[in-house]
Scaffold this motif. Structure first.
Motif, PDB file in Angstrom:
ATOM      1  N   GLU A 164       0.849  -1.174   0.000  1.00 42.89           N
ATOM      2  CA  GLU A 164       0.000   0.000   0.000  1.00 42.89           C
ATOM      3  C   GLU A 164       0.890   1.231   0.000  1.00 42.89           C
ATOM      4  O   GLU A 164       2.058   1.160   0.395  1.00 42.89           O
ATOM      5  N   VAL A 165       0.359   2.339  -0.440  1.00 45.25           N
ATOM      6  CA  VAL A 165       1.115   3.585  -0.490  1.00 45.25           C
ATOM      7  C   VAL A 165       0.671   4.495   0.643  1.00 45.25           C
ATOM      8  O   VAL A 165      -0.527   4.737   0.825  1.00 45.25           O
ATOM      9  N   GLY A 166       1.658   4.963   1.411  1.00 45.27           N
ATOM     10  CA  GLY A 166       1.395   5.889   2.498  1.00 45.27           C
ATOM     11  C   GLY A 166       2.360   7.052   2.436  1.00 45.27           C
ATOM     12  O   GLY A 166       3.039   7.264   1.429  1.00 45.27           O
ATOM     13  N   HIS A 167       2.454   7.793   3.508  1.00 46.09           N
ATOM     14  CA  HIS A 167       3.326   8.965   3.562  1.00 46.09           C
ATOM     15  C   HIS A 167       4.080   8.972   4.891  1.00 46.09           C
ATOM     16  O   HIS A 167       3.578   8.504   5.914  1.00 46.09           O
ATOM     17  N   ASP A 168       5.308   9.510   4.844  1.00 46.84           N
ATOM     18  CA  ASP A 168       6.076   9.642   6.076  1.00 46.84           C
ATOM     19  C   ASP A 168       5.770  10.985   6.734  1.00 46.84           C
ATOM     20  O   ASP A 168       4.862  11.717   6.303  1.00 46.84           O
ATOM     21  N   ALA A 169       6.533  11.322   7.772  1.00 47.28           N
ATOM     22  CA  ALA A 169       6.278  12.553   8.520  1.00 47.28           C
ATOM     23  C   ALA A 169       6.468  13.808   7.675  1.00 47.28           C
ATOM     24  O   ALA A 169       5.872  14.852   7.951  1.00 47.28           O
TER      25      ALA A 169
END
Length: 202
Positions: free
Chosen positions: A51-56
């Motif tokens: 899945e594609v997410g985002h970091d801080a």
């Protein structure tokens, strides 16, 4: 939504790498913590779903990563397979050298020179592979070719196979094989009695 891709880069010591999505999207950073619990460690070329997410900082990264099919893993690059197939040249050259030693009475130091240069070349390849993984200063390709031409090509061939370094770059390998052929020719020219006979006639 889950996506599919290949683990195109992986640094097992640092525990991170990059996934190349199958749909042509840009590479995604992936950390070891994003992988689901599994018995085998991630390795380059592994087929994955994620899945594609985002970091801080808001940058995209792969999350909830897991292998989707062990049969779908990418095959080894053709050049890498060829490097393995060409390892037979090392014992062939050793046998050729032995025949020349018996026929021409070569000095033992010639074989020692090949061994030393091959070991030095393997170490240089290892250092360059490590530098590439750390984005540090790299060894010039001309230096690698000169080492192979001087007699270190057996060590270079072994390094390309074991380290998977410089084994999938067509331009580099074309020059490398030229240095191998040139080294064989130089060996025959310098070590054979023909050169001495020609020199005496001159």
């Amino acid at each position: 939504m889950r996506f599919e891709g290949l683990l195109s880069q992986w640094d097992d010591a640092k525990g991170y790498g990059f996934i190349t999505p199958r749909d042509g999207a840009p590479k995604l950073f992936v950390h070891i913590k994003a992988f689901a619990l599994q018995q085998e460690r991630p390795r380059q070329g592994m087929a994955l779903s994620f899945e594609v997410g985002h970091d801080a900082q808001g940058k995209k990264r792969a999350l909830k990563v897991r292998p989707f099919s062990t049969k779908a893993q990418a095959p080894k690059p053709v050049a890498a397979r060829r490097s393995a197939n060409h390892l037979w040249l090392v014992p062939v050259f050793a046998a050729f050298y032995l025949a020349c030693h018996i026929a021409w009475g070569l000095r033992p130091g010639v074989w020692g020179l090949y061994m030393a240069l091959s070991m030095a070349t393997f170490i240089v390849y290892f250092g360059d592979k490590r530098a590439a993984a750390r984005n540090q200063w790299r060894v010039a390709e001309n230096t690698l070719h000169l080492l192979a031409l001087a007699g270190g090509w057996p060590g270079a061939l072994l390094a390309q196979h074991l380290l998977r370094h410089k084994s999938a770059k067509p331009g580099f390998r074309r020059v490398f094989w030229f240095t191998v052929v040139a080294n064989w020719l130089l060996f025959v020219l310098i070590c054979s009695p023909w050169l001495r006979a020609w020199w005496e006639r001159g």
